[in-house]
Design an enzyme around this catalytic site. Structure first.
Site, PDB file in Angstrom:
ATOM      1  N   LYS A  28       0.835  -1.199   0.000  1.00 12.47           N
ATOM      2  CA  LYS A  28       0.000   0.000   0.000  1.00 12.47           C
ATOM      3  C   LYS A  28       0.872   1.253   0.000  1.00 12.47           C
ATOM      4  O   LYS A  28       1.914   1.299   0.665  1.00 12.47           O
ATOM      5  CB  LYS A  28      -0.917  -0.013   1.223  1.00 12.47           C
ATOM      6  N   SER A 103      -9.628   1.655   2.712  1.00 15.74           N
ATOM      7  CA  SER A 103      -8.813   2.438   1.811  1.00 15.74           C
ATOM      8  C   SER A 103      -7.761   1.628   1.076  1.00 15.74           C
ATOM      9  O   SER A 103      -7.080   2.126   0.177  1.00 15.74           O
ATOM     10  CB  SER A 103      -8.138   3.564   2.590  1.00 15.74           C
ATOM     11  N   SER A 127      -9.933  -0.719   6.890  1.00 13.25           N
ATOM     12  CA  SER A 127      -9.371  -0.513   5.558  1.00 13.25           C
ATOM     13  C   SER A 127      -8.643  -1.712   4.962  1.00 13.25           C
ATOM     14  O   SER A 127      -8.243  -1.677   3.801  1.00 13.25           O
ATOM     15  CB  SER A 127      -8.427   0.699   5.563  1.00 13.25           C
TER      16      SER A 127
END
Length: 422
Positions: A28, A103, A127
């Protein structure tokens, strides 16, 4: 690559041997990678190249994994859809035209599409688990303190954890084995769990385990989601587990408490991005206030601005006790409810998300709807507990996830239950 899962596709080669040798991992884009651009999905950090690796990235390399690129994300981790990224939205690879969740949507999409073997995401209020559920893969949110946050670009320090996303429970557990453990660079890490073998716990043995189902986390979920969740519970009962209803009254206030705390911490953390110390520069014309404001106006997206403003308000003189202190009191109540529940049950279970993945664009004009979608995941972060999301079937062809929550540092039990369902 398709689905816009990646922001940067530079690779970082791991060692020649190790438990993850030959495996590719999407990381990420809020996790620091030495020499490789790390943007947090924001124009504010469009050209930021970290001078060091996050601890988890160093551990990936030591384990032989290859970082395949930096995965797309909601800007600074603020979102449930991966649509607030400055680099465009990511599309759900298993549900065309729908969001992948957020996210960590790029991480989950990369795994679901087979573009990487594994991925790292971060979970501040769901997330990792939300995109895992929406993309039909497995995601683990570890206990706060199990995995080092050194090198993670902060959004809400007291809530966030780095964790694995993978096609199967066993693979997610194997990745957790690599990244877990104390770190001298992160004083919030703990020794608990350091000697655990999470991959070995993925044995599917739930004989004699008691699974509690908080009624508050099932009520209000879509009918199709509830049907798949109840079928998952029936499956676990047939394997020897006992299922019983429990109550967590405090979770009805968890979303409100979470957003006050998370936005307040975001307001503090993002104050460093002023175009002078860090981030995009708006140019200096002699007035520092105007310079700071211009940098933030130009480089922060709407959702980040909204959360920083709300967080600043909650922390301001005259409102701190009314909002922030009250939210911390609610957080303590949530922790107490979970502690009480675990006196009677081994794990708690709920649908990961109350709905299947929604159409792209649907929540952009309705942020409140997006916030309420986190109702089942944020209590776990408030209580600093471990949880896993595992695929639990489909409703109308759309993925549904089941969430299993364990006591602190009992990742082994949530992995065991998750593998039994799988």
């Amino acid at each position: 690559m398709s689905h816009n899962a990646f922001i940067t596709e530079e690779t970082i080669e791991g060692d020649d041997d190790g438990p993850l040798s030959g495996k590719t991992v999407a990381v990420k884009d809020n996790i620091s990678t030495e020499g490789v651009r790390t943007t947090c999905g924001s124009e504010m950090l469009d050209d930021y190249v970290p001078p060091y690796d996050a601890t988890v990235v160093a551990r990936l390399a030591d384990a032989g994994a290859t970082v395949a690129g930096k995965a797309n994300m909601d800007e600074f981790g603020m979102g449930t859809t991966t649509e607030t990224s400055a680099f465009g939205p990511t599309e759900n690879p298993v549900s065309e035209g729908r969001v992948p969740g957020g996210s960590s949507g790029g991480s989950a999409a990369a795994v679901a599409a087979g573009e990487t073997d594994l991925a790292l995401g971060t979970d501040t209020g769901g997330s990792i688990r939300c995109p895992a559920a929406f993309c039909g893969v497995v995601g683990i949110k570890p206990t706060y303190g199990l995995v080092s946050r050194y090198g993670l670009i902060a959004y809400a320090n007291s809530l966030e954890q780095i964790g694995p996303i993978a096609p199967t429970v066993a693979e997610a557990a194997e990745l957790l084995d690599v990244i877990a453990g104390p770190d001298d660079h992160d004083a919030t890490t703990r020794e608990e769990g350091a000697d655990s073998n999470y991959a070995a716990a993925a044995d599917g043995d739930v004989e004699g385990l008691t699974i509690g189902v908080p009624t508050e986390l099932v009520e209000g979920a879509d009918e199709g989601v509830v049907e798949q969740f109840e079928a998952a519970l029936d499956d676990l009962e047939s394997q020897g587990a006992t299922v019983e209803k429990v109550s967590l009254p405090s979770v009805e206030h968890a979303v409100e408490a979470y957003y006050v705390i998370a936005m307040s911490e975001a307001s503090s953390n993002l104050a460093r991005y002023d175009g002078v110390r860090y981030g995009h520069s708006g140019g200096f014309e002699g007035n520092w206030n105007e310079t700071f404001a211009k940098a933030r106006e130009e480089a922060f997206g709407d959702e980040v601005k909204r959360r920083v403003l709300l967080g600043t308000y909650a922390l301001s003189a005259g409102y701190h006790d009314k909002y922030y202190k009250k939210a911390q009191d609610a957080r303590a109540w949530v922790k107490q409810d979970f502690d009480a529940a675990f006196e009677d049950v081994d794990v708690l279970a709920s649908p990961t998300m109350p709905t299947p993945p929604f159409p792209m664009g649907e929540s952009l004009d309705d942020p409140l709807k997006m916030y309420l979608a986190d109702a089942n995941t944020v209590p776990v972060n408030l209580a600093n507990l471990p949880a896993i999301s595992v695929p639990a079937g489909e409703t109308d062809g759309l993925p549904v996830g089941a969430q299993f929550i364990g006591p602190k540092f009992d990742e082994e039990t949530v992995v065991r239950v998750g593998s039994a369902l799988e």
